[in-house]
Design a protein around this motif. Sequence first.
Motif, mmCIF file in Angstrom:
data_model
loop_
_atom_site.group_PDB
_atom_site.id
_atom_site.type_symbol
_atom_site.label_atom_id
_atom_site.label_comp_id
_atom_site.label_asym_id
_atom_site.label_seq_id
_atom_site.Cartn_x
_atom_site.Cartn_y
_atom_site.Cartn_z
ATOM 1 N N TRP A 178 -6.400 2.353 -0.095
ATOM 2 C CA TRP A 178 -7.016 2.336 -1.416
ATOM 3 C C TRP A 178 -6.042 2.663 -2.550
ATOM 4 C CZ3 TRP A 178 -11.477 0.132 -2.363
ATOM 5 C CH2 TRP A 178 -12.322 -0.108 -1.274
ATOM 6 N N ALA A 179 -4.825 3.054 -2.218
ATOM 7 C CA ALA A 179 -3.837 3.414 -3.245
ATOM 8 C C ALA A 179 -3.587 2.299 -4.260
ATOM 9 C CB ALA A 179 -2.536 3.864 -2.596
ATOM 10 N N TYR A 210 1.012 4.075 -2.898
ATOM 11 C CA TYR A 210 0.772 5.465 -2.508
ATOM 12 C C TYR A 210 1.931 6.343 -2.995
ATOM 13 C CZ TYR A 210 -0.225 9.575 0.311
ATOM 14 O OH TYR A 210 -0.478 10.865 0.716
ATOM 15 N N LEU A 264 1.564 7.003 -6.675
ATOM 16 C CA LEU A 264 0.570 8.054 -6.918
ATOM 17 C C LEU A 264 1.122 9.428 -6.555
ATOM 18 C CD1 LEU A 264 -2.649 6.217 -5.704
ATOM 19 C CD2 LEU A 264 -1.965 6.697 -8.070
ATOM 20 N N LEU A 265 1.940 9.497 -5.496
ATOM 21 C CA LEU A 265 2.575 10.774 -5.133
ATOM 22 C C LEU A 265 3.487 11.266 -6.254
ATOM 23 C CD1 LEU A 265 3.736 10.600 -1.399
ATOM 24 C CD2 LEU A 265 2.053 12.118 -2.407
ATOM 25 N N MET A 307 -6.245 6.691 2.330
ATOM 26 C CA MET A 307 -5.577 6.851 1.024
ATOM 27 C C MET A 307 -4.519 5.771 0.778
ATOM 28 S SD MET A 307 -6.886 8.970 -0.958
ATOM 29 C CE MET A 307 -5.603 8.916 -2.176
ATOM 30 N N TYR A 308 -3.883 5.322 1.818
ATOM 31 C CA TYR A 308 -2.882 4.268 1.656
ATOM 32 C C TYR A 308 -3.547 2.931 1.339
ATOM 33 C CZ TYR A 308 0.824 7.299 3.340
ATOM 34 O OH TYR A 308 1.729 8.309 3.455
ATOM 35 N N VAL A 347 8.329 7.689 2.395
ATOM 36 C CA VAL A 347 7.399 7.055 1.460
ATOM 37 C C VAL A 347 7.864 7.259 0.019
ATOM 38 C CG1 VAL A 347 5.032 7.169 0.567
ATOM 39 C CG2 VAL A 347 5.444 7.229 3.031
ATOM 40 N N CYS A 366 0.833 -1.211 0.000
ATOM 41 C CA CYS A 366 0.000 0.000 0.000
ATOM 42 C C CYS A 366 0.865 1.258 0.000
ATOM 43 C CB CYS A 366 -0.944 0.008 1.205
ATOM 44 S SG CYS A 366 -2.236 -1.242 1.134
ATOM 45 N N VAL A 367 1.908 1.254 0.818
ATOM 46 C CA VAL A 367 2.821 2.407 0.868
ATOM 47 C C VAL A 367 3.501 2.601 -0.484
ATOM 48 C CG1 VAL A 367 4.972 3.265 1.891
ATOM 49 C CG2 VAL A 367 3.167 2.346 3.363
#
Length: 189
Positions: free
Chosen positions: A130-131, A95, A98-99, A127-128, A176, A91-92
């Motif tokens: 569902w990332a 995320y 996406l960042l 957010m993590y 992250v 997940c991280v």
Amino acid sequence: RYRDTGSKWSYWLSVAPTLVSLTAKPMGVTFPLALLLLDYLQARKLDKDLVLDKLPFVAVAGFFGLLAYFSVSNANALVERYNFTFWDNICVGFYGLLLYLWRFFVPLGLSCLYPYPVKIDDQLPFMYVWAPLFAVVLLVLLIYLFRRDRRLMFGLLFFLLTVSLGLQWIPLAPSVAFDHYSYVSYIGL
């Protein structure tokens, strides 16, 4: 020049800067795969020669990749997150991906450190969690839209390949994401 003329001198001369780049930044380990992406962009036929051309680059990158990993490991510099599961790290990583995409289009609020999220009741923030879904849906959509244009597909794959080391699938650092891992990656976008 090697591909145009077959000059072995040109070929081995191209391996030297690869060595130098790997002594400066571990991100260079993605270079052999970037070469394969260039072959894809130029519609080269996947054959034995194409693969053999990459072997010295793979060997050098593999050596330096292992050297970097063992150096960090032996120095006890690996970040251990005992309360993060394998899925949490996935997940991280998504995320972080996406960042990177977001900061390409909106480069605001940049930082030298993007701290890991704080888990509440042993759960990652929304957010993590569902990332991965958001990222996979976005990537499938982009691949579908770009499938007929080698240049667009190359750009997307180049970005994904070169940014991959900055994602924390395996938590190697306390952040992250890393803005300094995105400069070369953004060339693809």
